[in-house]
Design a protein around this motif. Structure first.
Motif: not given
Length: 245
Positions: A170-178, A203-209
């Motif tokens: 949830q902390m990575l919501e609105d984040i596009d790339w890690v 990242c995979k769970t959050a849908g973040v690259l």
């Protein structure tokens, strides 16, 4: 957001030079290590050493380049360092606004100032701000980054110094790339594979690259960390980054 594995043309541009150590991730800062060498070569941009120095006119080079390019801005400094005047930041942003064919990415550890100035500048879709989070205690920088009205945002966990026990998807919501990586060079500190593994899975769970740049050189030959995790390359780039060719 989908991804492409074609790495774009990347150019580093430094309208600001100089910095100082802000948090543990800065201990072995490559930029501070390079400055004496650049001075010995007579590079005029580093005549002030590590003192924050602004270089008017440097950013104008991007306006002359027509081919879409990914620019990493200020690899030798921190864009939102307190000693960088707001007026100079406005000059940088104005030029980035005028070059929509390019993508501009910058990182900062000074996330509080980034958030305080969030509405001072025009974050056109080609500007991707980012913060560096090297350890669990600095996860708050992600929340500061989210206050910036940008189309895309990035977080770099480099050098990754612990396992980020409090990081949840949830902390990575609105984040596009890690982007993540271990430390390289003299005095490199350890990045454990399980830390990188957890970050990849979060990242995979959050849908973040996710891009694991390299595992670092701790316990390995200098600068030979490799980029494999569990025998695989993990390199994803946002599709909205303008690629070369």
């Amino acid at each position: 957001m989908t991804s492409t594995f074609k790495r774009p043309k990347v150019i580093t541009i430094n309208p600001i030079t100089g910095c100082d150590k802000h948090s543990p991730g800065c201990k072995n800062c490559y930029a501070l290590r390079m400055i004496p060498r650049l001075q010995s070569f007579g590079n005029p941009k580093y005549k002030n050493g590590a003192k924050i120095t602004c270089h008017p006119g440097v950013m104008e080079a991007v306006l002359k380049r027509k081919k879409p390019t990914f620019y990493f801005v200020n690899s030798m400094s921190d864009t939102f360092h307190k000693d960088v005047p707001v007026e100079f930041l406005r000059e940088i942003f104005t030029i980035m606004n005028q070059a929509p064919q390019h993508t501009f990415h910058f990182l900062t550890k000074r996330s509080t100032r980034l958030a305080e100035l969030a509405h001072e500048f025009n974050y056109t879709p080609n500007i991707m701000p980012g913060v560096t989070v090297e350890a669990n205690q600095y996860l708050y920088r992600i929340e500061n980054l989210k206050k910036v009205p940008a189309t895309a945002r990035a977080v770099t966990f480099e050098p990754l110094l612990d396992g980020l026990p409090d990081l949840i998807p949830q902390m990575l919501e609105d984040i596009d790339w890690v982007v993540a990586g271990g430390e390289s060079g003299s005095g490199a500190r350890e990045m454990k594979p399980e830390w990188a593994r957890k970050l990849r899975d979060t990242c995979k769970t959050a849908g973040v690259l996710f891009w694991l740049k390299q595992m670092g050189s701790y316990g390995r030959k200098p600068n030979k960390g490799g980029n494999l995790l569990d025998g695989k390359v993990n390199e994803e780039w946002p599709l909205n980054i303008i690629t070369d060719g």
